[in-house]
Scaffold this active site. Structure first.
Site, PDB file in Angstrom:
ATOM      1  N   LYS A  92       0.808  -1.224   0.000  1.00  0.00           N
ATOM      2  CA  LYS A  92       0.000   0.000   0.000  1.00  0.00           C
ATOM      3  C   LYS A  92       0.846   1.281   0.000  1.00  0.00           C
ATOM      4  O   LYS A  92       0.456   2.282  -0.598  1.00  0.00           O
ATOM      5  CB  LYS A  92      -0.984  -0.013   1.173  1.00  0.00           C
ATOM      6  N   ASP A 133      -9.962   2.082   2.880  1.00  0.00           N
ATOM      7  CA  ASP A 133     -10.068   1.232   4.079  1.00  0.00           C
ATOM      8  C   ASP A 133     -10.844   1.935   5.200  1.00  0.00           C
ATOM      9  O   ASP A 133     -11.667   1.318   5.880  1.00  0.00           O
ATOM     10  CB  ASP A 133      -8.676   0.858   4.604  1.00  0.00           C
TER      11      ASP A 133
HETATM   12  P1  NAP Z   1       0.956  -4.532   8.999  1.00  0.00           P
HETATM   13  O1  NAP Z   1       1.232  -3.247   8.331  1.00  0.00           O
HETATM   14  O2  NAP Z   1       1.865  -5.686   8.788  1.00  0.00           O
HETATM   15  O3  NAP Z   1       0.863  -4.198  10.577  1.00  0.00           O
HETATM   16  C1  NAP Z   1       0.707  -5.237  11.513  1.00  0.00           C
HETATM   17  C2  NAP Z   1       0.391  -4.654  12.895  1.00  0.00           C
HETATM   18  O4  NAP Z   1       0.050  -5.746  13.749  1.00  0.00           O
HETATM   19  C3  NAP Z   1       1.531  -3.895  13.555  1.00  0.00           C
HETATM   20  O5  NAP Z   1       1.005  -2.823  14.287  1.00  0.00           O
HETATM   21  C4  NAP Z   1       2.132  -4.969  14.480  1.00  0.00           C
HETATM   22  O6  NAP Z   1       2.786  -4.426  15.630  1.00  0.00           O
HETATM   23  C5  NAP Z   1       0.897  -5.691  14.924  1.00  0.00           C
HETATM   24  N1  NAP Z   1       1.125  -7.073  15.348  1.00  0.00           N
HETATM   25  C6  NAP Z   1       1.478  -8.130  14.576  1.00  0.00           C
HETATM   26  N2  NAP Z   1       1.551  -9.257  15.332  1.00  0.00           N
HETATM   27  C7  NAP Z   1       1.257  -8.892  16.612  1.00  0.00           C
HETATM   28  C8  NAP Z   1       1.153  -9.598  17.842  1.00  0.00           C
HETATM   29  N3  NAP Z   1       1.387 -10.919  17.916  1.00  0.00           N
HETATM   30  N4  NAP Z   1       0.796  -8.907  18.949  1.00  0.00           N
HETATM   31  C9  NAP Z   1       0.546  -7.593  18.901  1.00  0.00           C
HETATM   32  N5  NAP Z   1       0.633  -6.849  17.752  1.00  0.00           N
HETATM   33  C10 NAP Z   1       0.970  -7.500  16.612  1.00  0.00           C
HETATM   34  O7  NAP Z   1      -0.499  -5.087   8.606  1.00  0.00           O
HETATM   35  P2  NAP Z   1      -1.767  -4.192   8.171  1.00  0.00           P
HETATM   36  O8  NAP Z   1      -1.722  -3.914   6.722  1.00  0.00           O
HETATM   37  O9  NAP Z   1      -1.882  -3.043   9.101  1.00  0.00           O
HETATM   38  O10 NAP Z   1      -2.975  -5.226   8.393  1.00  0.00           O
HETATM   39  C11 NAP Z   1      -3.394  -5.573   9.693  1.00  0.00           C
HETATM   40  C12 NAP Z   1      -4.555  -6.554   9.599  1.00  0.00           C
HETATM   41  O11 NAP Z   1      -5.723  -5.920   9.099  1.00  0.00           O
HETATM   42  C13 NAP Z   1      -4.260  -7.723   8.671  1.00  0.00           C
HETATM   43  O12 NAP Z   1      -4.677  -8.899   9.325  1.00  0.00           O
HETATM   44  C14 NAP Z   1      -5.128  -7.458   7.455  1.00  0.00           C
HETATM   45  O13 NAP Z   1      -5.551  -8.664   6.846  1.00  0.00           O
HETATM   46  C15 NAP Z   1      -6.300  -6.715   8.074  1.00  0.00           C
HETATM   47  N6  NAP Z   1      -7.001  -5.826   7.124  1.00  0.00           N
HETATM   48  C16 NAP Z   1      -8.325  -6.077   6.879  1.00  0.00           C
HETATM   49  C17 NAP Z   1      -9.023  -5.248   6.023  1.00  0.00           C
HETATM   50  C18 NAP Z   1     -10.472  -5.515   5.753  1.00  0.00           C
HETATM   51  O14 NAP Z   1     -11.009  -4.990   4.766  1.00  0.00           O
HETATM   52  N7  NAP Z   1     -11.152  -6.263   6.597  1.00  0.00           N
HETATM   53  C19 NAP Z   1      -8.385  -4.161   5.395  1.00  0.00           C
HETATM   54  C20 NAP Z   1      -7.048  -3.931   5.681  1.00  0.00           C
HETATM   55  C21 NAP Z   1      -6.366  -4.775   6.551  1.00  0.00           C
HETATM   56  P3  NAP Z   1       4.327  -3.915  15.567  1.00  0.00           P
HETATM   57  O15 NAP Z   1       4.282  -2.537  14.962  1.00  0.00           O
HETATM   58  O16 NAP Z   1       4.763  -3.915  16.978  1.00  0.00           O
HETATM   59  O17 NAP Z   1       5.070  -4.908  14.699  1.00  0.00           O
END
Ligand code: NAP
Length: 271
Positions: free
Chosen positions: A66, A106
């Site tokens: 993104k 989003d």
């Molecule tokens: P990302 O950029 O990889 O960010 C991941 C986040 O999760 C970071 O803040 C990370 O913390 C945290 N994290 C990962 N593992 C963790 C754990 N075990 N305990 C606590 N915190 C943890 O991913 P993203 O793009 O933001 O996406 C996040 C989620 O939203 C994904 O599962 C994605 O599939 C979902 N999503 C859904 C939609 C929808 O339409 N429903 C749209 C967008 C995203 P740190 O910074 O400390 O590493």
């Protein structure tokens, strides 16, 4: 010939977007083809250029591209600019100098799912957003525009939440320890912890009476939703957000606004 669109990410094999957009096209009478393209890591721009050269008119962009999608934009919308991330590109015109319009849908997807589908108004409510990655970045601005009483950001890496909150006046951010003793009406899990079965640390008393716990992850029972349910909160996964953000993208491309209710109901019935 139909206009060509696709979702580009890595991985994308699981994506429900082709089915959702085919349903939107059928319902609105638009003639589009929508596929999936897995871009190798490090080759996002090249993949977009090849799709465009082959007649692509626009694409959705998902993990982990993104920010790279936003970097390609020549005409970002204000909400894409605020997020510094794009999940929707539209290619306007051809040849050198042709525009790449970019949007981030989003946040609108999340707000529409909360307020319209789940009937949870945000105005005047205390909202906690957990996570500070790409998804959190995209939804902070639209959540603030919905005028919550408080918008607090908590993340495992506290500095990331502080830095992100500093970009969005009206929010504040820190680690999970910083929210001890606070309670919230809406708790949104924007971490990817649920994808791997991991749990976010939930301080006792986090959920106000009648609170909603919302996990952006969909299609599985996450430890977060299980813990929220045990604490007495109402729960929702992120399937509605997926459909609502898709509808915003569809509008960005085609200028037609599809109904989302039937598509969401069909996906839920499908399990
Ligand atoms: P990302 O950029 O990889 O960010 C991941 C986040 O999760 C970071 O803040 C990370 O913390 C945290 N994290 C990962 N593992 C963790 C754990 N075990 N305990 C606590 N915190 C943890 O991913 P993203 O793009 O933001 O996406 C996040 C989620 O939203 C994904 O599962 C994605 O599939 C979902 N999503 C859904 C939609 C929808 O339409 N429903 C749209 C967008 C995203 P740190 O910074 O400390 O590493």
């Amino acid at each position: 010939m139909n206009d060509r669109y696709a979702v580009i990410g890595n991985p994308v094999a699981h994506s429900k977007s082709p089915w959702i957009h085919a349903e939107f096209a059928r319902a609105t009478g638009q003639r589009i083809d929508y596929g999936r393209i897995e871009a190798p890591l490090g080759a996002f721009a090249r993949t977009v250029a090849a799709f465009r050269a082959a007649g692509g008119r626009g694409c959705n962009v998902t993990l982990p591209f993104k920010a790279e999608a936003f970097a390609l934009a020549t005409e970002p919308t204000p909400r894409a600019r605020a997020a510094r991330a794009a999940n929707t590109l539209r290619f306007d015109g051809e040849g050198a100098g042709a525009a790449v319009a970019a949007d981030n849908t989003d946040g609108a997807g999340l707000v529409n799912d909360l307020e319209r589908n789940l009937r949870r108004p945000i105005a005047g409510r205390r909202v906690l957003l957990m996570g500070a990655g790409g998804a959190a970045q995209g939804v902070l601005g639209p959540l603030l525009e919905a005028r919550p009483a408080a918008l607090v950001l908590a993340n495992r890496t506290a500095g990331k939440a502080q830095a992100l909150a500093a970009r969005f006046p009206g929010s504040r951010g820190g680690g999970y320890d910083a929210i001890a003793g606070e309670s919230f009406d809406i708790v949104v899990n924007a971490t990817s912890a649920g994808l791997t079965g991991g749990a976010v640390p939930l301080p006792g008393g986090l959920f106000a009476p009648g609170a909603l716990a919302y996990d952006m992850v969909y299609g599985r029972d996450t430890p977060f939703l299980a813990a929220a349910c045990a604490a007495g909160a109402a729960t929702s996964d992120g399937l509605g957000m997926l459909v609502e953000q898709a509808a915003e993208s569809f509008f960005f491309w085609c200028g037609a606004r599809p109904e989302t209710g039937a598509v969401l109901a069909a996906l839920r019935a499908d399990g």
